[in-house]
Design an enzyme around this catalytic site. Sequence first.
Site, PDB file in Angstrom:
ATOM      1  N   CYS A 114       0.917  -1.106   0.030  1.00 38.42           N
ATOM      2  CA  CYS A 114       0.001   0.125  -0.241  1.00 38.42           C
ATOM      3  C   CYS A 114       0.800   1.390  -0.179  1.00 38.42           C
ATOM      4  O   CYS A 114       1.890   1.354   0.621  1.00 38.42           O
ATOM      5  CB  CYS A 114      -0.784  -0.163   1.391  1.00 38.42           C
ATOM      6  SG  CYS A 114      -2.147   1.487   1.310  1.00 38.42           S
ATOM      7  N   CYS A 118       0.269   4.458   6.410  1.00 38.45           N
ATOM      8  CA  CYS A 118      -0.148   4.674   7.856  1.00 38.45           C
ATOM      9  C   CYS A 118       0.977   4.003   8.584  1.00 38.45           C
ATOM     10  O   CYS A 118       1.100   2.928   8.485  1.00 38.45           O
ATOM     11  CB  CYS A 118      -1.551   4.042   7.846  1.00 38.45           C
ATOM     12  SG  CYS A 118      -2.650   4.656   6.525  1.00 38.45           S
ATOM     13  N   CYS A 121       0.252   0.564  10.432  1.00 36.17           N
ATOM     14  CA  CYS A 121      -0.431  -0.586   9.534  1.00 36.17           C
ATOM     15  C   CYS A 121       0.880  -1.476   8.928  1.00 36.17           C
ATOM     16  O   CYS A 121       1.734  -0.870   8.510  1.00 36.17           O
ATOM     17  CB  CYS A 121      -1.092   0.084   8.438  1.00 36.17           C
ATOM     18  SG  CYS A 121      -1.435  -1.387   7.244  1.00 36.17           S
TER      19      CYS A 121
HETATM   20  N1  SAH Z   1      -6.747   0.725   3.121  1.00 31.92           N
HETATM   21  C1  SAH Z   1      -8.105   0.782   3.653  1.00 31.92           C
HETATM   22  C2  SAH Z   1      -8.613  -0.679   3.878  1.00 31.92           C
HETATM   23  C3  SAH Z   1      -7.411  -1.500   4.555  1.00 31.92           C
HETATM   24  S1  SAH Z   1      -6.893  -1.321   6.182  1.00 31.92           S
HETATM   25  C4  SAH Z   1      -8.068   1.584   5.058  1.00 31.92           C
HETATM   26  O1  SAH Z   1      -7.120   2.193   5.458  1.00 31.92           O
HETATM   27  O2  SAH Z   1      -9.375   1.875   5.415  1.00 31.92           O
HETATM   28  C5  SAH Z   1      -8.481  -1.677   7.267  1.00 31.92           C
HETATM   29  C6  SAH Z   1      -8.462  -1.178   8.389  1.00 31.92           C
HETATM   30  O3  SAH Z   1      -7.473  -1.682   9.528  1.00 31.92           O
HETATM   31  C7  SAH Z   1      -8.298   0.425   8.475  1.00 31.92           C
HETATM   32  O4  SAH Z   1      -9.351   1.200   9.341  1.00 31.92           O
HETATM   33  C8  SAH Z   1      -7.021   0.500   9.029  1.00 31.92           C
HETATM   34  O5  SAH Z   1      -6.720   1.870   9.684  1.00 31.92           O
HETATM   35  C9  SAH Z   1      -6.738  -0.623  10.099  1.00 31.92           C
HETATM   36  N2  SAH Z   1      -5.737  -1.008  10.401  1.00 31.92           N
HETATM   37  C10 SAH Z   1      -4.403  -1.078   9.825  1.00 31.92           C
HETATM   38  N3  SAH Z   1      -3.447  -1.526  10.797  1.00 31.92           N
HETATM   39  C11 SAH Z   1      -4.051  -1.512  11.996  1.00 31.92           C
HETATM   40  C12 SAH Z   1      -3.439  -2.033  13.243  1.00 31.92           C
HETATM   41  N4  SAH Z   1      -2.191  -2.298  13.237  1.00 31.92           N
HETATM   42  N5  SAH Z   1      -4.149  -2.477  14.118  1.00 31.92           N
HETATM   43  C13 SAH Z   1      -5.631  -1.675  14.091  1.00 31.92           C
HETATM   44  N6  SAH Z   1      -6.136  -1.392  13.016  1.00 31.92           N
HETATM   45  C14 SAH Z   1      -5.365  -1.272  11.778  1.00 31.92           C
HETATM   46 FE1  SF4 Z   2      -3.127   1.416   3.191  1.00 31.36          FE
HETATM   47 FE2  SF4 Z   2      -2.713  -0.091   5.693  1.00 31.36          FE
HETATM   48 FE3  SF4 Z   2      -3.213   2.756   5.605  1.00 31.36          FE
HETATM   49 FE4  SF4 Z   2      -5.311   1.004   4.628  1.00 31.36          FE
HETATM   50  S1  SF4 Z   2      -4.250   1.354   6.818  1.00 31.36           S
HETATM   51  S2  SF4 Z   2      -4.349   2.789   3.786  1.00 31.36           S
HETATM   52  S3  SF4 Z   2      -3.772  -0.494   3.829  1.00 31.36           S
HETATM   53  S4  SF4 Z   2      -1.166   1.604   4.942  1.00 31.36           S
END
Ligand code: SAH
Ligand code: SF4
Length: 354
Positions: A114, A118, A121
């Site tokens: 991705c 973030c 993530c």
């Molecule tokens: N890219 C999209 C969908 C995939 S991530 C998005 O960001 O919405 C799906 C969800 O998981 C998102 O809300 C993201 O912020 C959350 N997420 C990612 N990593 C995480 C983590 N380590 N702990 C909790 N939630 C997480």
């Molecule tokens: Fe990408 Fe992870 Fe952010 Fe979703 S939460 S947009 S998968 S980096």
Amino acid sequence: MNTKTFFYDLDLDSLKSELKTLGLPEFRAKQLFQAFYVDLVEDIEEVTTLSKDLRHTLSEKMDFNRLKPIESLLSTDGETAKMLFGLIDGRAIETVLMHYDERQTLCISSQAGCAMGCVFCATGQMGFARNLSTGEIVEQVMHFARELKKTGQNVTNIVIMGMGEPFHNYEAVMAAVDFLNDPLGLNLGARRITISTVGLAPEILRFAEEKRQVNLAISLHAANDELRASLLPIDRKYPLYELMQACREYINNTRRRLTFEWALISEVNDQDKDAYELVKLLKGMICHVNLIQLNPTKKYRGKTPSHERALAFQAILTDNGIPCTIRLRRGIDIHAGCGQLAQHQRKSEKTDMI
Ligand code: SAH
Ligand code: SF4
């Protein structure tokens, strides 16, 4: 290089044209849709309504499987199963199946890696490799539909919340959603499909215009730009003002309830003041908040708050008229969080997958 067409990339009309180039009549397209989407066959060889020669011709020109199961893990409670699939270029993606009550919810990926970065993530920490094609998105579902059929079950819900940002691969994701929704395809009701976005405002507006019955979730995680930008770099491009404007337009256009996701991170965004700030931001919107307890990842030092803290945060929202649920933490023991299995495997096997 693979020059074959991928069956799951094609809608019915494209399949008809493809078959035409092979000198085959149109009705074969419906036959193939029936076999793969309804009867859930895995291989063209199982389609015995076609002659052996025909099956051979088709398999010379078309791929019917492109995802290679690499590793599958089952959580200790048996409720969550995760599959790491290899793609034809050697990259890998993850799909997670969660059994919950009578529902079988599948969490599918939209990209390999991705680009959104973030900080908490695991997928974001890997960086971006490439978009998935429509077929690669659809086949994740078909794989599990076939597996579940063996025990008399089926996929009841789909969340596009695996690896990747679905609105960064808009066309392929929407085509996949339309296939899955198509009565001649998997025929899964649009309301059973949820797309989660990090908050790409222009695509939220586009999605609102298209008026699909699909559910939308927005990853918010902070109610002020300073904090949000420190967690989600995309906030610098689409700050809260612009994002919330797009969200309001979505609600006005579709009259659908929007979900906001909030990963609770200890002493970062889990305090009472954060909850009150969120209440202020969402006041008057038709929405619902999903609280997720942070799933720890390798490259982020944030901590998971206690369950009591999550309950206190939830209480502030509900007391102020904002429906709010704490999403269950599923499959922690199998690295079922977004991108975590791929990250884990990459580390332990030193393969270059993403
Ligand atoms: N890219 C999209 C969908 C995939 S991530 C998005 O960001 O919405 C799906 C969800 O998981 C998102 O809300 C993201 O912020 C959350 N997420 C990612 N990593 C995480 C983590 N380590 N702990 C909790 N939630 C997480
Ligand atoms: Fe990408 Fe992870 Fe952010 Fe979703 S939460 S947009 S998968 S980096």
